[in-house]
Design a protein around this motif. Sequence first.
Motif, PDB file in Angstrom:
ATOM      1  N   SER A 433       0.838  -1.203   0.000  1.00 42.18           N
ATOM      2  CA  SER A 433       0.000   0.000   0.000  1.00 42.18           C
ATOM      3  C   SER A 433       0.870   1.249   0.000  1.00 42.18           C
ATOM      4  N   ASP A 554      -6.068  -1.214  -4.404  1.00 40.35           N
ATOM      5  CA  ASP A 554      -5.343  -1.698  -3.234  1.00 40.35           C
ATOM      6  C   ASP A 554      -6.251  -2.624  -2.429  1.00 40.35           C
ATOM      7  N   GLU A 555      -6.195  -3.889  -2.722  1.00 38.75           N
ATOM      8  CA  GLU A 555      -7.059  -4.886  -2.078  1.00 38.75           C
ATOM      9  C   GLU A 555      -8.515  -4.443  -2.128  1.00 38.75           C
TER      10      GLU A 555
END
Lengths: 636, 650
Positions: A433, A554-555
Amino acid sequence: MHLKEVSVSKEANLPFAGIPPELSERTNALIDQEPDFSSLEVSFSHQYEETKPFTLWNFLAPYKFRFIFALILVALTEMLLLVGPYLVQVAIDQAIIPKQFNVLLMVAGVWVGSLCLAVVISGIRIRFLGRLGQLLMYDLRVRVFSHLQRLSVDFFTEEKAGRLLTRMTSDIEALSNLLQTGLVNLIAQLLALAFILILLFSFNVQLTLILLLFASPIMLTFTIWFSRSSEKGYEVVRNKIADVLSDLQESLSGMRLVISFNRMKHNMINHRNIVGDHRNANDYTAKIQSIYRQGTQVITTLTSIVIFIAGFFILRNENPTLDPEGAFTLGTLVAFNILVGRFFIPINELSGLYNEFQSGNAAVIKLKGLLETKPSVVEKENAIELKNLKGEISINNVSFAYDGKTEILKDLTLHIEAGKTVSFVGPTGAGKSTIAKLISRFYDPTKGSITLDGTDLKEISFSSLHSQLGIVPQEPFLFHGTIRENILFSKPEATEEELLTAIKAVGIEDMINRLPEGLDTHCHERGSSLSSGERQLLALARAFLSKPRVLILDEATSNIDQQSESKIEKALDALLEGRTAIIIAHRLATTMRADITAVIDDQKIVEIGSHEELMEMRGLYFRMFETWEKQKEERS
Amino acid sequence: MYNPTIEGEGGEFKDEVFYEPVNIEPRFSDPKSTIDPDKTKNWFWRVLPILMSNKWPLLGGLFLMVFTMILGVSIPALMGMLVDSIEPAIINSDPKVFFQLIILIVFLSVIRLIGGTIGSYQIGKASNQLEADLRSVIYNHFFTLSFSFFDKTQTGQLISRANSDIKTIQMFLMIAPMLMTSLLSFVFAAIYMLSVHVFLALSSMIAIPLVFALSVKLRQLTFPLSWLTQARQADVAVIVDENINGQRIIKSFAQELMQVNLLAKAAKKLQWVQVRSVDVSAFYNPLIENLSVLGSVFVWVYGGWLVIEGELALGSLVAFNMYLMMIQMPFRFLGWMLMLEQRAKASAGRIFEILDEKSELLQDKDQVNIKHMKGHISFKNVSFSYADELILKDLSFDIEANETVAIVGQTGSGKSTIIRLLSRFYDCDEGGIEIDGINIQDLSIKNLHHHIAQVLDEPFLFSVSIKDNIAYGKPDATDEEVIQAAKAAEAHEFIQETSDGYYTVVGERGYTLSGGQRQRLGIARALLVNPSILVLDDATSAIDVNIESKIHESLTRLLNKRTTILIAHRLSTINLADRVIVLDEGKIIASGKHEELLNSVSRYSEILSQQAIKNDNESQDNNETDEQQRKRISDLLNQDSDAFKGGFSE
Ligand SMILES: Nc1ncnc2c1ncn2[C@@H]1O[C@H](COP(=O)(O)OP(=O)(O)O)[C@@H](O)[C@H]1O
Ligand SMILES: Nc1ncnc2c1ncn2[C@@H]1O[C@H](COP(=O)(O)OP(=O)(O)O)[C@@H](O)[C@H]1O
Ligand SMILES: [Mg+2]
Ligand SMILES: [Mg+2]
């Protein structure tokens, strides 16, 4: 405008809102008169304006002539207020005792005239100052808020949201009080004190000296004691109420945990203790106030008594026949006593003003601190407006530490060709991240540089960067407002068709159709009545709508089932045709779709390549794949 | 790594019927009373039981206030007599009366100081106690409410009720007695004035009705204004609050200008309403203040004439004026008090709305407590809806004791809802849920929660230390136990790397932890209480496979002796289960072993997207419909991006 204002009447659809019907008619009438400010536009620039430091003086300086005008009005009002007691003395000594009725009538005429003048002048003063103050407050609100927009992400991570909120609310209110009532009152009271003293001296020097030497010190000490203790007391009350509220807030937000871990009793006792401390703090201020309120009355009465005694002896010595023409008369004594009451008012007021001044000043200092905070990530002057981004990203020897010490990334280099899809995998906490945040320029690297289409990120203007680069974080943030407004957030001017396309792309049309008001359903409590996967889907729709040239997920699909995910990926493929994408995910299926995969561990990229290449390397990626396969076998 | 405390039935408190952790000393006694449940009563009578549970300070304070008020009323009369006592004769020979009067006034003042201080302090205390009791009563009440209540309310609203509305009532109850006594002083003052000179008294009060009317009018105008001001202030606060919390989203879509405009509009509205208030007070306040003085002018002229005519003593005239000041006060505040009452009533109404809300959850039927729960769960024809639409439809399934089951279904299919029903956050509309053969509605809530621990998809962390967060369900846990739980959840290592280790205070929402780190704390928290039934609702979604597999290792070690429900989308997680239950559109369509289902139930492989992966792996072409869909979306998406097309030649 994408976000609906929290309008008073709009909240009526909640069963627990609003005001009693008997009062609502008048409030509704008032709301109807409210002008529509929807066409209001203000300017905003990311450039940090180097102006003079924010001090009370600099803030008010542009308006100094208006303040001087206000002060003249104040002085006039204060003088008019003293006409009364002066006329009382005239009435007693020159009309009542000498039995001159027409003098009495004249006194009445002058008095009534002065009252009318006072009404007009103080009316003008309140209006004038009030408007000026509100204008200043509006400017200040916009100025502070604009500055908040300039500050970087790290600032918002470190500062508590609650504390920042008070900068914009109670601190500005404190300053507003200081400006509209405090400062002017301060001067008004000082003037009043001066005028009263002059008048008192003209009545009688000895009595005035007694008042100044005997009564004033007592009243002054008493008042100072009061303002000190009450300031301390209120400070404690403020802290305690903050404790009460944060405990309440946390208990309500974490209600499920409280209930499911049987913590009710513990929390109830804890809250009772906090509430009890708050009550004790309140009791303390109640005590101080009771003493003060009664005390000032008694001191005033006792001072009158002292003045009477002194006046009695003066009369006996100087004017035993009570001759109204004499140097010291009964009328003077009576008028003097009326003025004694008046004399204490400014002293008491000044103590209150002292507190107001203190908190206003504290607010100025805090606001100054905020306005002088420089963003850690700055937009260069004359930054490049990068149009038609191709999406070639290159990270050159980048190191990064959040706190300047512990390096999260070390000497990282990565080149992403335009139009490619890259996936990042690696253990949690490895820094995936963090790389995403660096590419979005939420932070600047401590060492090295990142370029986009060959241009250093630091050279590119924020608006051109962010309008072509979209990031979807793991935890979707929904704003207060409807689902439509939330999706439109990324592109407020989007057409209905674009909106529907984005919704279809992530496959939430069914879900939205199920909702009672469809797209116009309100997101209750940041979307708590949606399932966590549905919230992520909304965030994805938002990103799809803005069609960024570079998309970072991001996820962003971690709580979504695989079928929906693969649907999204198909849509993504379509969307990403020729666009660059960075996808962070823990599912190998996702990784396998990417052109390249970078394995991140130990502050750097340890492996990079396509799925097949990585498998051949027999490194960390291979082991992750093994784990996955092994689990599958073990179980079946 | 073998850990006796969290394994199986080793925990100490497992022998209790339910464990209700209390790790704090009460420092204050609980509220002695609550509001009157009779909804038909007037608000004041409903609050009265709480007020009366602490009646002596209140009654004593009231008595003292009335008493000192009477003393206060006598002082101007004495002052008047003092003026009259200053006569040429007395001055020269016999000042006895003068000094007697002085001693009397001093004496009364001192009594008044003491009595008044104690009286108003006691009333202040009583109202503060009421505030504290109301705060506790409402806080405690929140825990008895069902979650459907929280679905229709906003936290902000509840907080404002539990705070500013209570404060309004406290204000009213503190100020009302003072205004009442000052109103009483009006009676005494009027009697004095009338006894001195009837006509002068009556005519001096001519301005009073006018002052009263004006101040009522002022309050009437002020109420909507101050109410709207508050609403607009709240609007500004909401915008700022969301802006601060959503700053990343705002930045990543470059919406700063729009946010500034949004705020500017809200601030402009606030400015508008505040300017309106300024205008109102600029008109009324000077008028009211100076009108009161008009009475004095009249008294001096007419009274002065009476003194000239010899019908009135000068001292009486002075006293008269002091009384006139005194009686104007209550009238100026009467309008204020009427408004305060109106507000207190409205606030009380809003508080009662919460307190009158009853939940079925905590009814004291004959509640069963299970000491050692085996963990056999069975759903029997369960139907449930949050609002109108049925989320779960006639659902029946069983989970054996000590079984590990994965629930798989599409996003929004109702997986989390099943868990919420199992922990009775909601009750089923139809059908029932049994654990070990007992309907959960017959179980005591605390017993139920004692045995079930869940890790929710979004781990909520409290802003206390990491240790206290892990020990949330067992605050008296030893350090050793906490560390064991953290190790089992693979959290120990990263916790040690934080600045203060286990004592690091997790900031707001735990922003400085990565998503996976937060989830691991949530798992440790659930493991520490050693539940008979463990629920992991998508609890490893942000955790990488390697760590996940380590967590699973410790879980498998621990799973054997408890029932475990897993909700997951990842194969790696699903693989851990003995059995998979497939949920689709609120119904169970299949249940069985993962491999079997994969081959036999096409919908299952669809949900898991196994086809898609196979397709990719074997590099087969997507089927036609996919291709068409893809093209259509692509066309639509690129329709209006002409602006970008120039630099995009492929
Ligand atoms: N705002 C922050 N301040 C300090 N440390 C941070 C912050 N955000 C993340 N970290 C730390 O940096 C490391 C990398 O985090 P992150 O990039 O979020 O990992 P991930 O690879 O899981 O996405 C973690 O140890 C995390 O605790
Ligand atoms: N509190 C609520 N009020 C109304 N609808 C809800 C609420 N919670 C969830 N829903 C809806 O119920 C459905 C099932 O939600 P949930 O059980 O959370 O799904 P999932 O299977 O993803 O866990 C979703 O469509 C969701 O929008
Ligand atoms: Mg991450
Ligand atoms: Mg869910």
